[in-house]
Design an enzyme around this catalytic site. Sequence first.
Site, PDB file in Angstrom:
ATOM      1  N   ASN A 200       3.993   1.832   5.295  1.00 34.43           N
ATOM      2  CA  ASN A 200       2.861   2.256   5.382  1.00 34.43           C
ATOM      3  C   ASN A 200       2.784   2.813   3.595  1.00 34.43           C
ATOM      4  O   ASN A 200       3.759   3.500   2.957  1.00 34.43           O
ATOM      5  CB  ASN A 200       2.290   3.043   6.406  1.00 34.43           C
ATOM      6  N   GLU A 201       1.896   2.039   2.689  1.00 31.97           N
ATOM      7  CA  GLU A 201       1.597   2.686   1.918  1.00 31.97           C
ATOM      8  C   GLU A 201       2.925   2.419   0.509  1.00 31.97           C
ATOM      9  O   GLU A 201       2.730   3.280   0.002  1.00 31.97           O
ATOM     10  CB  GLU A 201       0.810   4.274   1.726  1.00 31.97           C
ATOM     11  N   TYR A 285      -9.440   5.586  -0.702  1.00 30.12           N
ATOM     12  CA  TYR A 285     -10.004   6.753  -0.688  1.00 30.12           C
ATOM     13  C   TYR A 285     -10.177   7.057  -1.999  1.00 30.12           C
ATOM     14  O   TYR A 285      -9.198   7.336  -2.931  1.00 30.12           O
ATOM     15  CB  TYR A 285      -7.921   7.936  -0.312  1.00 30.12           C
ATOM     16  N   GLU A 321      -6.594   1.035   6.110  1.00 29.34           N
ATOM     17  CA  GLU A 321      -7.553   2.128   6.253  1.00 29.34           C
ATOM     18  C   GLU A 321      -8.367   2.329   5.022  1.00 29.34           C
ATOM     19  O   GLU A 321      -8.328   2.606   4.374  1.00 29.34           O
ATOM     20  CB  GLU A 321      -6.147   3.211   5.913  1.00 29.34           C
ATOM     21  N   TRP A 352      -9.940   5.539   9.246  1.00 31.76           N
ATOM     22  CA  TRP A 352      -9.085   6.644   9.022  1.00 31.76           C
ATOM     23  C   TRP A 352     -10.494   7.692   9.685  1.00 31.76           C
ATOM     24  O   TRP A 352     -10.625   8.059   8.297  1.00 31.76           O
ATOM     25  CB  TRP A 352      -8.873   6.595   7.878  1.00 31.76           C
TER      26      TRP A 352
END
Length: 419
Positions: A200-201, A285, A321, A352
């Site tokens: 994850n990321e 984001y 996400e 998300w």
Amino acid sequence: MVSIIKFCSLLVVFVNYVTASGFVTTSGTQFVLDGCPFAFVGGNTYYTIMEDLFQDSKQATDNIIALYRAKGLKVLRLNTMYDASTKTSSNPWFQNLTDGTAAVYNDGPTGLGLLDYVVYAAGQNNIKVVISLVNNWQAGGGMNLYVATQNGVYHDEFYTSTVLQGLYKSWVNHLLTRVNTYNNVAYNADPTIMLWELANEPRCLGNTLPASPTCGVQTIITWATTMSAYVKSIAPNQLVSLGDEGFYHNNSAVSTSYPFTANEGIDFDATLAIPTIDAGSIHTYPEGWRVPTPYDAWGNLWYNAHQASCVAANKPCYVGEYGITLASGLRDEVYTSWDATWEVNKMANLVWMINGNVSWGPFPDSDGFELYVTDSDWNTEIGNVASNMNGIINQCLGTSSGATSTTTTTTKQASTATS
Ligand SMILES: *[C@@H]1O[C@H](CO)[C@@H](O)[C@H](O)[C@H]1NC(C)=O
Ligand SMILES: *[C@@H]1O[C@H](CO)[C@@H](O)[C@H](O)[C@H]1NC(C)=O
Ligand SMILES: *[C@@H]1O[C@H](CO)[C@@H](O)[C@H](O)[C@H]1NC(C)=O
């Protein structure tokens, strides 16, 4: 003897693919399921599900999976980040890295048995899952905990240490060959699991440990090349992505904003070029990344750039996400605008994050991004996105034109399995 065994296992893989239905495959820039483009919409939901399971309740899993099904959300993204070691007494845990020489796995009903239930329940409801294999961030242990077992000082020792590569591979092998206690299906043979994310990321740095001076794109590409090939060797019918945020290393011709020019050890185009990476992963984001406003326009630039990369690489992209805080007051407007871009590109996406009820009521919004079905803006924010994208899938299922992509996919998959 060795070559006979090898030949037999390849044969099984091939036969399995031809006879088993329901595995998600790829064809060009699309995911494909049952002969149609699988332009899925879904969400991330794991704290809620796992916290509730750890309290010995299946209510949240059942509620959330029923919600996904009722609202046409087709994919649930999960994380497996429950790592313990001698350095932390974290409980619950799936694996204990102990002192970093060999790991102990929690296979019982209070460990991986809980994940079994989520995968099983999703499968019963025709929902596919995406599972991330390690967290870049500290929550739940993650890469920093691996590094801590070696008394390491840099986050990226996770990628370069031979010992830690071995520990990660053991975990991957353990999880992917696990047999689900609810249906006796091995994880690597379960069409419910559509895709494994290597991490994850992943980045060169973590929350508390810095990046070493030498960490760069090549560090993570080298790791991802080895590990994606390893996952494919164990799970040839399932897909693999890096699970990264989709940063470009230097795409300043498109935008000079941070995610296009970042120096985080990620280069989206280089990742897509790895033969054993099936799809490109994108996160979005804008607030945290401090990109220029308006966020709807910036996001559309971001998605169109990735679409161009995926067309060039002939692989699908998906948004693993995306999130705009409720407090920003911009969610409706931004999500509606992004949806139009996803639809044009048939770009699959996972919000998300979708939250819901545990046994004692609605699980709280801990990060400002959570979406509840009871929110007055549920429909603009996710309901419309799902119904518009499902229209693309349904249009195909309702006609015979889906057959073309089946043929292409079968050929491609068969050659992958036998090569
Ligand atoms: C993990 O293993 C170490 C070493 O055996 C032990 O000290 C620690 O308590 C274990 N952690 C958990 C959560 O069981
Ligand atoms: C980024 O790319 C631009 C143009 O493609 C180039 O002029 C610039 O030197 C590059 N920057 C770095 C840090 O590589
Ligand atoms: C929680 O459960 C209640 C009672 O069944 C229901 O009315 C409500 O919609 C649920 N909330 C969410 C966010 O799912």
